[in-house]
Design an enzyme around this catalytic site. Structure first.
Site, PDB file in Angstrom:
ATOM      1  N   HIS A  11      32.556  14.826 -64.740  1.00  9.95           N
ATOM      2  CA  HIS A  11      33.720  15.544 -64.216  1.00  9.95           C
ATOM      3  C   HIS A  11      34.669  16.013 -65.326  1.00  9.95           C
ATOM      4  O   HIS A  11      34.667  15.465 -66.430  1.00  9.95           O
ATOM      5  CB  HIS A  11      34.496  14.660 -63.230  1.00  9.95           C
ATOM      6  N   ARG A  62      38.014  12.998 -58.551  1.00 10.05           N
ATOM      7  CA  ARG A  62      37.799  13.835 -59.743  1.00 10.05           C
ATOM      8  C   ARG A  62      36.378  14.386 -59.804  1.00 10.05           C
ATOM      9  O   ARG A  62      36.157  15.476 -60.322  1.00 10.05           O
ATOM     10  CB  ARG A  62      38.170  13.067 -61.010  1.00 10.05           C
ATOM     11  N   GLU A  89      31.921   6.056 -60.945  1.00 14.65           N
ATOM     12  CA  GLU A  89      32.015   5.606 -62.326  1.00 14.65           C
ATOM     13  C   GLU A  89      31.717   4.101 -62.391  1.00 14.65           C
ATOM     14  O   GLU A  89      31.819   3.383 -61.389  1.00 14.65           O
ATOM     15  CB  GLU A  89      33.431   5.912 -62.866  1.00 14.65           C
ATOM     16  N   HIS A 188      30.115  11.005 -63.227  1.00 15.74           N
ATOM     17  CA  HIS A 188      30.994  10.381 -64.224  1.00 15.74           C
ATOM     18  C   HIS A 188      30.216  10.073 -65.494  1.00 15.74           C
ATOM     19  O   HIS A 188      28.977  10.073 -65.491  1.00 15.74           O
ATOM     20  CB  HIS A 188      31.578   9.088 -63.636  1.00 15.74           C
TER      21      HIS A 188
END
Length: 258
Positions: A11, A62, A89, A188
């Site tokens: 991202h 995100r 993540e 991520h």
């Protein structure tokens, strides 16, 4: 011979990337720079003529926001987006919210590098006294997972990220690729690194040296068994990409005081 194309994307820069803090499962939006990175990525992919059939994201904003901005810049807003916590993540446990450079000063750069980049070292777990514990575990999005909230991680090594990601990759993503769909995974740094380790057969030691900058698309060309037929390609201006990689690698270094 290349049969399938797969795109991985870390991202765009988030607010805490900018502040050099461990963001992990805290739900941060993109910074202004992160929005620009995602839009630039979409424009680059459009210029190079790529078209996606399906997008996968984590359930962190995100990652989702990046996918939206990329697809909007490509004029492909209609393409389906599928979300799963299994692409989240890495869970950094009790390190969440801490500044990497300050930690390097306190614990030494080697310790921070181990926590950040090693394959099988898990940081100390988050507990209820942590300032972000309730913000994470009381979030409604975690009631939608395929495991109970009690069974969600409290801290993860990169190995544990791969362990929770692989069942989803095998059951949900792989069948779509094998149907001939061109897939974008907007996720991520660590979920993308874990997947790269699996696909490219990167050793436990060498994965520590794999760095993915924010907002830079990674193209993997795969054969019929989903094995890479050539090295991964980071698309875009190569000088800018190398500068972005150095910036990520420098995040875990102690600040020098003048």
């Amino acid at each position: 011979m290349s049969k399938y194309k797969l795109f991985l994307l870390r991202h765009g820069e988030g607010a805490w990337n900018k502040e050099n803090r461990f963001c992990s499962w805290v739900d941060q939006k993109l910074s202004e720079n992160g929005v620009q990175e995602a839009q630039d990525c979409g424009r680059l992919l459009k210029e190079q003529g790529y078209k996606f059939d399906l997008v996968f994201t984590s359930i962190l904003s995100r990652s989702i926001q990046t996918a939206w901005l990329v697809m909007e810049a490509m004029g492909q807003e209609w393409v389906p987006v599928v979300k799963s916590w299994r692409l989240n993540e890495r869970h950094y446990g009790s390190l969440i919210g801490l500044n990497r450079a300050e930690m390097a000063q306190q614990h030494g750069e080697e310790k921070v590098k181990l926590w950040r980049r090693s394959y099988d070292i898990t940081p100390p777990p988050i507990d209820e006294s942590h300032p972000y514990f309730h913000e994470i575990y009381n979030d409604r999005r975690y009631t939608t997972c395929d495991v109970s909230k009690e069974d969600l991680p409290r801290a993860e090594s990169l190995k544990e990220v791969l362990d929770r990601l692989l069942p989803y990759w095998d059951s949900t993503v792989v069948p779509e690729i094998k149907k001939g769909k061109t897939v974008l995974i907007s996720a991520h740094g660590n979920s993308c690194r874990a997947l790269l380790k699996h696909l490219e057969g990167i050793s436990d030691e060498d994965i520590a040296g794999v760095t993915l900058p924010t907002g830079i698309p990674v193209l993997l060309e795969l054969d019929e068994n989903l094995k890479p037929v050539k090295p991964r390609q980071l698309l875009g201006d190569q000088a800018k990409i190398q500068a972005a990689i150095k910036k990520v690698e420098d995040q875990g270094k102690a600040k020098t005081t003048t």
